[in-house]
Structures are given as C-alpha cells and as structure tokens.
Design a protein around this motif. Structure first.
Motif, mmCIF file in Angstrom:
data_model
loop_
_atom_site.group_PDB
_atom_site.id
_atom_site.type_symbol
_atom_site.label_atom_id
_atom_site.label_comp_id
_atom_site.label_asym_id
_atom_site.label_seq_id
_atom_site.Cartn_x
_atom_site.Cartn_y
_atom_site.Cartn_z
ATOM 1 N N VAL A 155 0.835 -1.201 0.000
ATOM 2 C CA VAL A 155 0.000 0.000 0.000
ATOM 3 C C VAL A 155 0.871 1.251 0.000
ATOM 4 C CG1 VAL A 155 -1.696 1.332 1.325
ATOM 5 C CG2 VAL A 155 -1.968 -1.140 1.080
ATOM 6 N N GLY A 174 -9.506 7.218 -1.035
ATOM 7 C CA GLY A 174 -8.587 8.346 -0.993
ATOM 8 C C GLY A 174 -8.419 9.001 -2.353
ATOM 9 N N VAL A 201 -4.507 1.344 7.781
ATOM 10 C CA VAL A 201 -4.129 2.685 7.332
ATOM 11 C C VAL A 201 -3.337 3.448 8.392
ATOM 12 C CG1 VAL A 201 -6.195 2.769 5.887
ATOM 13 C CG2 VAL A 201 -6.229 3.896 8.124
ATOM 14 N N PRO A 211 -9.719 1.668 1.085
ATOM 15 C CA PRO A 211 -9.353 3.015 1.550
ATOM 16 C C PRO A 211 -8.529 3.794 0.534
ATOM 17 C CG PRO A 211 -9.045 1.434 3.320
ATOM 18 C CD PRO A 211 -9.301 0.640 2.072
ATOM 19 N N VAL A 212 -7.685 3.118 -0.235
ATOM 20 C CA VAL A 212 -6.890 3.812 -1.249
ATOM 21 C C VAL A 212 -7.802 4.331 -2.351
ATOM 22 C CG1 VAL A 212 -5.011 3.590 -2.915
ATOM 23 C CG2 VAL A 212 -4.880 2.400 -0.721
ATOM 24 N N LEU A 253 0.714 4.212 -2.765
ATOM 25 C CA LEU A 253 0.446 5.610 -2.429
ATOM 26 C C LEU A 253 1.548 6.522 -2.964
ATOM 27 C CD1 LEU A 253 -0.879 5.240 1.233
ATOM 28 C CD2 LEU A 253 -2.199 5.845 -0.801
ATOM 29 N N VAL A 297 -7.837 8.323 2.630
ATOM 30 C CA VAL A 297 -7.447 7.010 3.148
ATOM 31 C C VAL A 297 -7.738 6.921 4.641
ATOM 32 C CG1 VAL A 297 -5.442 5.556 3.645
ATOM 33 C CG2 VAL A 297 -5.719 6.560 1.365
ATOM 34 N N THR A 298 -7.406 7.971 5.374
ATOM 35 C CA THR A 298 -7.618 7.977 6.827
ATOM 36 C C THR A 298 -9.099 7.906 7.174
ATOM 37 O OG1 THR A 298 -5.600 9.283 7.141
ATOM 38 C CG2 THR A 298 -7.199 9.298 8.934
ATOM 39 N N LEU A 319 -4.279 11.129 1.257
ATOM 40 C CA LEU A 319 -4.069 10.543 2.576
ATOM 41 C C LEU A 319 -5.217 10.837 3.525
ATOM 42 C CD1 LEU A 319 -1.251 9.784 1.611
ATOM 43 C CD2 LEU A 319 -0.363 10.532 3.824
#
Length: 767
Positions: free
Chosen positions: A300, A344, A495, A340-341, A304, A470-471, A467
């Motif tokens: 990951v 994001g 994450v 999540p990516v 990113l 993602v968070t 980011l």
C-alpha cells in the motif's frame, strides 16, 4: 505562494553533507540485524535457516525489486529508500513468479525467476546503469538511526510471542490463526486450483497472497514452512514497512526529518496510552497473528507513492505497469487493503477538479485501474469472512473491552444493533458516547493530520487529500461495518502508518523550526514512559468504574500539559513561542505514541533473549506434532487424510470450537474434514441457532458422520468408503480427542504411532 510551491515541497532531498565512514553509516543497520538474529536464535530458530533466509530475501526480493523499481521510477538517491521501495516491488515480482509456477505446475523452476530478472539487468546495456545510484544524495545519520532503531524495537516486541510459540515439535498452544495460515502456506506450495486444506474438495476463497509469499520462500530456501511463518518471515516485512513509510513521508512532506519520524512510528508507535490499563483498539499495524495485514503494508505504501506522483502531475512513464499488479496484490493480501486507497483517490479527485483539472485524465486512469484491480481481486480471492461484511454502525464497540465487560456483556455480535446500545439507559448511552470520544482522543496522533486540509499550506495538494481520504475511509470502515470476528477493525489498522504520515506532514508544514518539534517529541515520549500506571477494574465492573479508569490518565496528562505549557510560555515569551506551541503539542502527541510503545515492551526486555518454552497442559503435545511431521515426510504430496481432530481442546463441554487446524498445518496435507470454522459455509451461518461461526456444525453432515464412524467404530465398509469415495489415503487418529476403535487395524495398516497418535495407511490389500 504559487500552486507549484504548494504541490512540490521545497526540501525534497537532504542537504548534502560530508559522508561518514561506511562502518559508521552501517552501524544502525547492524544493530537492527544483530537484534533480529539474537532474538531469532534465542527462540529456537536454526542459525543456518536465518542465513539461508537472509540470502534468499536479498537475492530473490531486494535485488530484483530494487533494479526494477529504479528502472520504472528512478532512484531516490540513497540505498535505504531504494531498498524499501524496491523490496515492495520485489514482493509483487515474486508473486508473479509464484502464480506462473502454481498455474503450470513448474514450482521446481521458481528459484530461477528472480535470477532471470537479475540476468536481464546484467545482459541489457541500457539496464546496467540501474545497478548504481547515478546521483547519490545520502540521508543524514539521524534518519538511519531512527528507522533502524524502530525496526529493532519492533522485532524485540515480538520476543514474548515467539517465546510462547515454540517451533514444532513442542508442547504448545498456538494461536489458532497460525495453524490456519500454516495450512494455507502448504496449500500454496501446490498447483492451482487451490482447495480448503481442512475441507478437501472445497474451492479456496481467501486473501491468501501473504501465504503464497511464505510458500515461495519455503520452496526456494527449502526451510520448514513452520519456521518461515513463525519466525523468519515477519522481520523483513517490518523493515520494508518502516522504509517505505519513511520514503513516502519524505516524498510528501519534502523533509528528511518527516521521513525519519514516519519510519519510526510506522512500526514502533501506539495511540496515546498515558498509563491506561488498556491500549485502544487499533494500536499498531504490525500484528504477528495476522500475516495478511502485515504483508499489505509495504505494498500500500508503494502504491500511495505512485499515486502521489500522478496527483502532483508527474509523469509515471513505465511505472504505470506497476499499478494494476499492485492493486491485485493488495486485494489478494487483505480484502480491506485497497478500498481506503480507492476512497482516498476519490477524495483527491475533489482537489483535482477544483484546482488541477489538467491532471484529471491521469487521475481518472489511476482510479479506473485500481477499481478494476479491486473488482478482479475480489472475484479471485474474496469469500468466507469477506463475504459476511455488512453495514451496521457501531458494531465495533463489541471489540472494546470496557463496553464488552459492561453494557455489552450479553451482546451476540450478530450483525444487528448491539444489544448493549439498543437497550441502554440514558446514562448507558452517555457511557457509549464517552467511550467513543475517548477512543477518538487517544487516536489523535493518527487523526490530527486531517487538519492539513484546513490550516496547512498543502491544503490544495491532491496528495494531502489522498491521505486524508485514506484515513477517513479506514476510520469509517471500522465504525460503519460489521464482521462476525470484528475484522472490520482492519480497515483502520491497515491505514495507521499512512494516517500517521499525514499528521507528520502537518507537523512538518506548521513547525517554525526543529527546536519545538524535538522538545515536544522528547516531552511526549518521556511522559508516556514515566506516567503513573492505572490498574484495570475488576472483571465485570460497572460502566462508572471503567469511566474513572479511562478518564483519570487523560485528566492527569492534561493537567501536566497545562503546567508544562505555562512554564514554557513564561520562560520563552513572545509571539514566536506562541506560534511554536501547536507544533510542540502535536509533536508531544506523536512522541507519546513512541514512548507508549517503549513503555509497553520495557517489562519484557530483560527476557528478550530467553528461549521459547513448552506449555504445561498444551493444546497440542510434542508427540502429536512429531506424529504430524512424520506423516509430512512419508505421505505423497497430494494424499488426502482423515482425522478425528476437529475442535480446540479449550472448547467448553458440549460445544466444538472448530479452530484446531494443526493437523493439516503440520502434515501439510488436505484433510477430508478437519476444522471448518473459517469455511464459507460456517462464516455465512454465523448466528444461526444462536451459535457463533466457529461453533456451527460441520458442513456436509453425511461426510462428517462417515468420518466420525471410521474412528469410533472402525467398520471396514466405512473405511472402504473413505478410500473409494473420497480418495483418503491416511488416517490420523488421536486418542486425546476420543477413543479409537481397535477394528481399524482390520482394514488399514498401522504405519506409525507416537504418544496418543496412531497413523494408518489405507491400501487396497492390508499387509
């Protein structure tokens, strides 16, 4: 300030400095290596296996991966970051080789796969330049010490678990998932299509690529797969995670100090503990009992880094070739890794549309590739547990100990609104709200970075939005979904390093200078270590007792912080001190995360080099493990066995916790019916008749009944049915589980006996 300045931090590379001697430069890394080797040897790992695995990882993962990464994305100007990002690339390359071997049955040629890549970079003149760094830009020694110390501490933190998880054969009580993963490692050493090792004939649906990576290592090195899983595999993954996080943070924030701190906290950081008796759920991403979670972290991080280049308008060139394989690898490593990516990227799309529309086409291409990769990955890997994920906000509170011991004592965790919340009084709801607030507060080191979109100079940088997305997606996934084993927590756990990087980026963006940051980091770390330790309330205590225990450390810390800040403002008056205060406080929070990690592992340090110990009253005895290993050596590679081992020995009377797994794990053979708790059928039936998935009855009742009759009655007709209908070759009979019929000797040949285990072979004509 122009958009170009906003999007490209000024200090991307460290200021050139006089190079220290090679020995001095290597010192921090030697400490990490020596620490790792010492703990491995102390806990029973054969030194020759350590050397073989180190050579394997260097030649089969790091070297080809670094060469390919340099060819596709260029060098970072220093060896540690090149090796981190190259190592993550090497994991993907090795997966490709494993997949080809598993699809064709040519596993014998697998050792040649990395050598083929290396040979290509030797033979092709245009590729030879990637063997060296053309423009060296070495990082300061402080960077190396921070990252290397973090790796050493993370490995030291594994020592207590390694001591309680002896290598086979031994009297042991392994955590059940280790046996499950070891069985999968052995399955990945076979050819496609893969089956459920504990339920022969069923197609395997699982995110098994971490197990495939371990299987590849075992096949190339010829090291016992149990040694690979239980000892050798995780330390290099920890190192890659720290290095990739450090490289990503420096790329985003443009400061080497940000990279050093990110590498430190990625593997040696916790939420705020402050003397509390418990660590909040979502403590660290490095978890020994979830190889799949650990494996996806460097992948990951690499993805990113590539995504940040796209979002900042930098052409990828041939690096586009990495995007789709990385997406599939992440999905096949952990089903919660890629969503999540993707979320994001959707968030970054907002910044692209608002301020950088010239980058929209490349961003959409990246988003589309990863979306397709996620769908393809789910089609190929998802099943079982991943298929039971449903929307149910707040169901994760069942995983929080203060709730589970109070309002949630009678919760069923069945996918509906938790009973403790549904039936709570007004004061109970206040307790739940306060508990959630406490959790958010102690996670502030991972959440503070969201403020970068509001107050930071990088608020128009799409990478910051990436980011942030993602968070938020990781946080939302944990709190919005339900899973029968609480695995929705992996959305957040996965994450953590990248949410922390966002906070570090905010710190680098807002700090007026290094003095406030260093002071804050030191103060936070010291307080986390020195803070008074509060005891947990007695079992089944009230919500009021838990509220007091969780609130007191927070109030004490707040009081100390107020005093320290007041003194600092008196000593250093003026607007400069006030401007530095927010950065110092954020640094203190991050420092406390590292200090909390050190405080938690400090009591175990005096015993770090103690040997692994066998357990009294073990779940599995040394004789049972030795018998399973005997069968591993004497059975055919594709032989199927039947066993009477199905349940954990700790199962309450009258129930079966079907998470034993050790027979298929240690024999390396598929079982007709062993333990079925993680099968698609059992997980899908969670809650039926008020039973959790691991207490559900066995799938295929007729097959299970036949299996049980063979061991209990030994009827020759039943034994013959096992052989002819299900192609069973071996019977693994364990008298610790239940009586074994003496009639088995009439229709099967006793080949081996060890303690409570008798192993029979089914042949056409008993001899």
């Amino acid at each position: 300030m122009t958009e170009a300045v906003l999007d490209t931090p000024a200090e991307v590379t460290p200021t050139p400095a006089a190079r220290p001697s090679r020995l001095l430069s290597a010192a921090p890394w030697l400490i990490a290596v020596v620490t790792t080797v010492a703990v491995l040897v102390a806990t029973g790992t054969p030194p020759v296996d350590i050397l073989r695995y180190a050579a394997y990882f260097a030649v089969a993962v790091l070297l080809p991966g670094t060469l390919v990464h340099r060819a596709l994305r260029g060098s970072r100007g220093n060896l540690p970051e090149d090796l981190g990002l190259g190592g993550a690339t090497g994991l993907v390359l090795l997966l490709a080789g494993w997949a080809l071997a598993a699809a064709t049955g040519l596993q014998v040629l697998l050792p040649g796969w990395p050598l083929l890549i290396i040979a290509l970079f030797l033979a092709v003149p245009r590729l030879r330049r990637h063997w060296r760094i053309a423009d060296p830009q070495p990082l300061p020694a402080t960077w190396s010490w921070a990252v290397a110390v973090a790796i050493a501490l993370a490995v030291l933190s594994l020592a207590p678990t390694w001591r309680s998880t002896p290598l086979p054969p031994a009297d042991a009580s392994w955590y059940q998932d280790l046996g499950y993963h070891l069985a999968l490692v052995r399955e990945m050493m076979r050819s496609m299509p893969f089956q459920v090792p504990e339920l022969a004939g069923d197609t395997l649906h699982y995110h098994f690529l971490s197990d495939a990576d371990m299987a590849t290592a075992a096949m190339i090195t010829k090291i016992d797969p149990a040694t690979v899983l239980l000892r050798l595999w995780l330390p290099p993954i920890i190192a890659l995670t720290a290095l990739v996080a450090a490289a990503l943070a420096r790329q985003l924030a443009g400061k080497w100090r940000a990279g050093a701190l990110a590498g430190l906290l990625a593997v040696a950081g916790l939420p705020l503990v402050l003397g509390s008796p418990i660590v909040a759920l979502g403590g660290t991403s490095i978890t020994y009992f979830s190889p799949s979670e650990c494996y996806q972290l460097p992948l990951v991080g690499l993805l990113l880094a590539i995504a940040a280049d796209v979002l900042r308008g930098r052409p990828l060139g041939w690096a586009w070739a990495l995007v789709f394989p990385l997406g599939v690898a992440i999905t096949g490593a952990k089903s919660s890794g890629l969503p999540p990516v993707v979320a994001g990227l959707a968030a970054a799309g907002i910044a692209i549309v608002l301020w950088h529309r010239e980058r929209l086409r490349a961003t959409l291409a990246l988003f589309g590739l990863l979306l397709v990769a996620m769908l393809v990955g789910y089609q190929a890997f998802a099943g079982g547990g991943a298929g039971t994920l449903t929307v149910q906000p707040l169901s994760i509170v069942y995983s929080l100990l203060p709730y589970r011991e109070t309002l949630g004592a009678n919760d069923l965790n069945d996918g509906r609104m938790p009973l403790g919340i549904a039936n709570a009084s007004a004061s109970g709801l206040v307790f739940v709200a306060a508990l959630i607030g406490w959790w958010l507060l102690v996670q502030i080191g991972r959440l503070a970075g969201l403020a970068l979109l509001v107050v930071g100079r990088a608020r128009r940088d799409p990478a910051a939005w990436l980011l942030a997305g993602v968070t938020v997606a990781g946080l939302g996934g944990m709190w919005l979904f339900w899973h029968p084993s609480g695995s929705q927590s992996y959305f957040w756990i996965g994450v953590l390093p990248f949410a922390t990087i966002l906070s570090i980026w905010l710190l680098a963006d807002r700090a007026p200078g290094p003095r406030a940051v260093i002071g804050g980091l030191a103060a936070g770390a010291v307080w986390a270590v020195a803070a008074p330790k509060f005891a947990a309330p007695a079992a089944h205590s009230t919500a009021r007792a838990w509220s007091r225990v969780l609130l007191e450390p927070v109030l004490l810390t707040a009081g100390v912080a107020v005093v320290v800040v007041a003194v600092a403002l008196v000593v250093r008056r003026g607007p400069g001190a006030r401007r530095a205060l927010p950065a110092a406080l954020l640094a203190a929070v991050l420092g406390a995360g590292f200090g909390g990690f050190v405080a938690r592992m400090a009591p175990h340090l005096p015993h770090a080099l103690d040997g692994a110990k066998s357990r009294a009253n073990p779940s599995v005895t040394r004789d049972e493990m030795a018998a399973a290993q005997w069968l591993d050596k004497h059975a055919g590679a594709d032989d199927v066995l039947a066993t009477n081992v199905h349940c954990q020995r700790s199962s309450p009377k009258g129930t079966c916790d079907a998470r034993a797994f050790w027979v298929s794990a240690l024999t390396g053979r598929r079982a007709l019916v062993e333990s079925w708790a993680y099968t698609d059928q059992a997980v899908a039936a969670n809650g039926v008749n008020g039973l959790r998935y691991y207490n559900q009855p066995a799938p295929y009742p007729e097959r299970y009944a036949l299996n049980e009759r063979v061991f209990a009655e030994g009827d020759p007709a039943d034994v013959a049915a096992l052989r002819t209908r299900y192609h069973v070759r071996w019977l693994f009979a364990d008298s610790r589980v239940g009586p074994i019929s003496p009639r088995l000797a009439q229709s099967a040949v006793l080949r081996h006996a060890d303690g409570p285990v008798s192993i029979y072979e089914l042949v056409d004509t008993p001899q």
